[in-house]
Scaffold this active site. Structure first.
Site, PDB file in Angstrom:
ATOM      1  N   ASP A 195       0.871  -1.166   0.000  1.00  0.00           N
ATOM      2  CA  ASP A 195       0.000   0.000   0.000  1.00  0.00           C
ATOM      3  C   ASP A 195       0.906   1.212   0.000  1.00  0.00           C
ATOM      4  O   ASP A 195       2.133   1.073  -0.051  1.00  0.00           O
ATOM      5  CB  ASP A 195      -0.964  -0.023   1.185  1.00  0.00           C
TER       6      ASP A 195
ATOM      7  N   GLY B 126       1.511   3.538   2.241  1.00  0.00           N
ATOM      8  CA  GLY B 126       2.292   3.921   3.411  1.00  0.00           C
ATOM      9  C   GLY B 126       2.362   5.435   3.438  1.00  0.00           C
ATOM     10  O   GLY B 126       2.717   6.024   4.432  1.00  0.00           O
TER      11      GLY B 126
ATOM     12  N   ASP C   6      -4.540   6.846  -3.992  1.00  0.00           N
ATOM     13  CA  ASP C   6      -5.791   7.545  -3.671  1.00  0.00           C
ATOM     14  C   ASP C   6      -5.478   8.682  -2.723  1.00  0.00           C
ATOM     15  O   ASP C   6      -4.347   8.840  -2.264  1.00  0.00           O
ATOM     16  CB  ASP C   6      -6.769   6.582  -3.004  1.00  0.00           C
TER      17      ASP C   6
ATOM     18  N   GLY D 222      -9.911   5.173   4.177  1.00  0.00           N
ATOM     19  CA  GLY D 222     -10.512   6.269   4.917  1.00  0.00           C
ATOM     20  C   GLY D 222     -11.137   5.885   6.239  1.00  0.00           C
ATOM     21  O   GLY D 222     -11.921   6.634   6.808  1.00  0.00           O
TER      22      GLY D 222
ATOM     23  N   ASP E 205      -4.915  -5.480   7.530  1.00  0.00           N
ATOM     24  CA  ASP E 205      -3.517  -5.235   7.918  1.00  0.00           C
ATOM     25  C   ASP E 205      -3.550  -4.242   9.071  1.00  0.00           C
ATOM     26  O   ASP E 205      -4.438  -3.358   9.107  1.00  0.00           O
ATOM     27  CB  ASP E 205      -2.707  -4.656   6.747  1.00  0.00           C
TER      28      ASP E 205
ATOM     29  N   CYS F  40      -2.090 -20.936  24.581  1.00  0.00           N
ATOM     30  CA  CYS F  40      -1.379 -20.505  23.374  1.00  0.00           C
ATOM     31  C   CYS F  40      -0.222 -21.456  23.071  1.00  0.00           C
ATOM     32  O   CYS F  40       0.524 -21.842  23.965  1.00  0.00           O
ATOM     33  CB  CYS F  40      -0.849 -19.074  23.547  1.00  0.00           C
TER      34      CYS F  40
ATOM     35  N   CYS G 107       4.966 -18.656  24.522  1.00  0.00           N
ATOM     36  CA  CYS G 107       4.138 -19.238  25.581  1.00  0.00           C
ATOM     37  C   CYS G 107       4.539 -20.666  25.931  1.00  0.00           C
ATOM     38  O   CYS G 107       4.278 -21.137  27.041  1.00  0.00           O
ATOM     39  CB  CYS G 107       2.659 -19.212  25.167  1.00  0.00           C
TER      40      CYS G 107
ATOM     41  N   HIS H   7       4.295 -13.793  19.884  1.00  0.00           N
ATOM     42  CA  HIS H   7       3.027 -14.123  20.534  1.00  0.00           C
ATOM     43  C   HIS H   7       1.857 -13.359  19.913  1.00  0.00           C
ATOM     44  O   HIS H   7       0.827 -13.954  19.557  1.00  0.00           O
ATOM     45  CB  HIS H   7       3.071 -13.839  22.034  1.00  0.00           C
TER      46      HIS H   7
HETATM   47  C1  LIG Z   1      -0.730   3.441  -3.128  1.00  0.00           C
HETATM   48  C2  LIG Z   1      -1.688   2.924  -2.081  1.00  0.00           C
HETATM   49  O1  LIG Z   1      -2.444   3.955  -1.429  1.00  0.00           O
HETATM   50  C3  LIG Z   1      -2.860   3.676  -0.132  1.00  0.00           C
HETATM   51  O2  LIG Z   1      -2.309   2.855   0.569  1.00  0.00           O
HETATM   52  N1  LIG Z   1      -3.923   4.370   0.296  1.00  0.00           N
HETATM   53  C4  LIG Z   1      -4.515   4.311   1.521  1.00  0.00           C
HETATM   54  N2  LIG Z   1      -3.896   3.753   2.588  1.00  0.00           N
HETATM   55  C5  LIG Z   1      -4.561   3.757   3.802  1.00  0.00           C
HETATM   56  C6  LIG Z   1      -3.922   3.235   4.929  1.00  0.00           C
HETATM   57  C7  LIG Z   1      -4.573   3.275   6.164  1.00  0.00           C
HETATM   58  N3  LIG Z   1      -4.172   2.908   7.417  1.00  0.00           N
HETATM   59  C8  LIG Z   1      -5.205   3.237   8.233  1.00  0.00           C
HETATM   60  N4  LIG Z   1      -5.204   3.068   9.578  1.00  0.00           N
HETATM   61  C9  LIG Z   1      -4.019   2.657  10.269  1.00  0.00           C
HETATM   62  N5  LIG Z   1      -6.253   3.758   7.562  1.00  0.00           N
HETATM   63  C10 LIG Z   1      -5.884   3.817   6.268  1.00  0.00           C
HETATM   64  C11 LIG Z   1      -6.528   4.320   5.140  1.00  0.00           C
HETATM   65  C12 LIG Z   1      -5.864   4.301   3.912  1.00  0.00           C
HETATM   66  C13 LIG Z   1      -6.471   4.861   2.733  1.00  0.00           C
HETATM   67  O3  LIG Z   1      -7.615   5.369   2.756  1.00  0.00           O
HETATM   68  N6  LIG Z   1      -5.782   4.846   1.576  1.00  0.00           N
HETATM   69 ZN   LIG Z   2       1.684 -17.153  22.875  1.00  0.00          ZN
END
Ligand SMILES: CCOC(=O)Nc1nc2cc3nc(NC)[nH]c3cc2c(=O)[nH]1
Ligand SMILES: [Zn+2]
Length: 371
Positions: free
Chosen positions: A90, A92, A144, A215, A265, A303, A308, A334
């Site tokens: 993704d 990041g 996005d 989002g 994730d 576990c 554990c 763990h």
């Molecule tokens: C090139 C890929 O673009 C994205 O990864 N977009 C994206 N990543 C997210 C990561 C998120 N992590 C969280 N919470 C920890 N919420 C997220 C939302 C997005 C998202 O809307 N859009």
């Molecule tokens: Zn464990």
């Protein structure tokens, strides 16, 4: 390539197999986060031992370090990091995008300052697709704009419409690059059910191999996230994977599966492990609490993880107190093992058509609270 086989539905919960270029994954699935090409404190062997099926890498971070010219030498991320199963990348950049002073967003793309050396950087759908093609991740995410959870209806609609234009551009670039992997679209629309539907319909018109819910888990109240999941459940296309980005706690995973989510994730199991916050079937344990100093029991009697079955709470308390790296390793093993076990139990429960019973028992056990 992506082949999706739906085996069973139990309410909105689904049991499926997703075949990717680096192998098949069984869903519902949790993906450990490996931002810089490493799941912190875990070797690839540790990940195999806890039955991790697929891990997540971050396009933005890997682009900056080690940089594409290094990863290109290895034919992509898999050989570079020694992980031969599927990888999803993704952006990041979500963290970066939220650091608003760091960035300028235009129709063309996103300009921001490198947090490493202050260089001006530019990320567009086309550049994101080029980066993810070099990484050769099995699942590529469109670029996005992650709309803020408190956006107005007008702002959220404007934002989702740009993300749809970026979705179109991502797909075109992905195809022009002859990328052999699978591209996912990302649903936006903040906390507005009508906008979530508009975003989803737009993505379905463009056509993607999978659909992500973006989002969310961006600071909105939990009931708001759950309200969006309830709204989306009946709309999500049955014939492809549904990925909820950045989620979540064990309870969130269960709620997501119950509302049609197939993939998750989250940094929680790994980040909390390093902070001594441990998840168990019967509630959470803060290992830094002095009450564990003499406790010869394992974290969780039920576990079967390496931590554990070989060590006591007393030892984990000690390792945390003295800041030993082994503490981070054992706690991470763990927590990730626990996340994988509840995903496996949910897969089994859906197969057996008894997800609701499993869900009730899960919450009853967890209700014993934090130790
Ligand atoms: C090139 C890929 O673009 C994205 O990864 N977009 C994206 N990543 C997210 C990561 C998120 N992590 C969280 N919470 C920890 N919420 C997220 C939302 C997005 C998202 O809307 N859009
Ligand atoms: Zn464990």
């Amino acid at each position: 390539m992506l082949n999706f086989t739906l085996h069973k539905k139990d309410g909105y919960a689904r049991r499926a197999t997703v075949e990717l270029n680096h192998g098949k994954i069984e869903t519902p699935v949790f993906m450990p986060v490996g931002t810089y090409g490493s799941v912190k404190a875990m070797t690839p062997q540790n990940l195999h031992d806890i039955n991790a099926q697929i891990i997540l890498g971050n396009t933005y971070h890997l682009w900056l370090r080690p940089g594409l010219e290094v990863i290109e030498q290895f034919g992509g991320l898999h050989d570079f990091i020694g992980w031969n199963k599927p990888i999803l990348t993704d952006s990041g950049g979500f963290q970066v995008f939220s650091l608003s002073d760091m960035r300028k967003l235009t129709e063309e793309g996103c300009t921001f300052k490198s947090p490493i050396n202050g260089d001006k950087l530019f990320l567009s759908p086309e550049i994101s697709m080029q980066i993810q093609t070099v990484l050769n991740s099995d699942i590529v995410m469109q670029l996005d704009e992650c709309t803020e959870g408190n956006a107005s209806h007008a702002e959220a609609q404007k934002s989702l419409q740009m993300s749809l234009r970026w979705a179109e551009r991502s797909k075109r670039a992905f195809e022009d690059l002859r990328n052999p992997n699978a591209l996912f679209g990302i649903i936006q629309g903040a906390m507005y059910e009508d906008l979530r539907e508009e975003s989803l319909r737009g993505l379905e018109d463009i056509g993607f191999k999978g659909i992500a819910i973006g989002g969310l888990s961006v600071g909105e109240p939990k009931p708001e996230m759950y309200r969006m999941l309830r709204a989306l459940a009946p709309m999500l296309p049955e014939n492809k994977p549904h990925y909820l980005m950045g989620v979540g706690t064990p309870e969130d995973l269960v709620y997501g599966v119950a509302h049609g989510v197939d993939m998750f994730d989250c940094v929680m199991p790994t980040r909390n492990a390093r902070n001594g916050w441990l998840f168990t079937r019967f509630g959470d344990i803060k290992i830094k609490n002095a009450k564990h100093r003499h406790d010869k029991r394992p974290l969780d009697e039920s576990c079967t993880c390496y931590a554990c079955t070989h060590f006591s709470r007393a030892y984990l308390y000690h390792l945390h107190k003295v800041g030993e790296i082994l503490g981070a390793q054992l706690n991470t093993i763990h927590n990730l093992h626990f996340y994988q076990v509840i995903m496996q139990e949910m897969r089994d429960a859906i197969d057996a058509g008894r997800f609701a019973d499993w869900q009730a028992q899960f919450h009853e056990n967890r209700a014993r609270g934090t130790d």
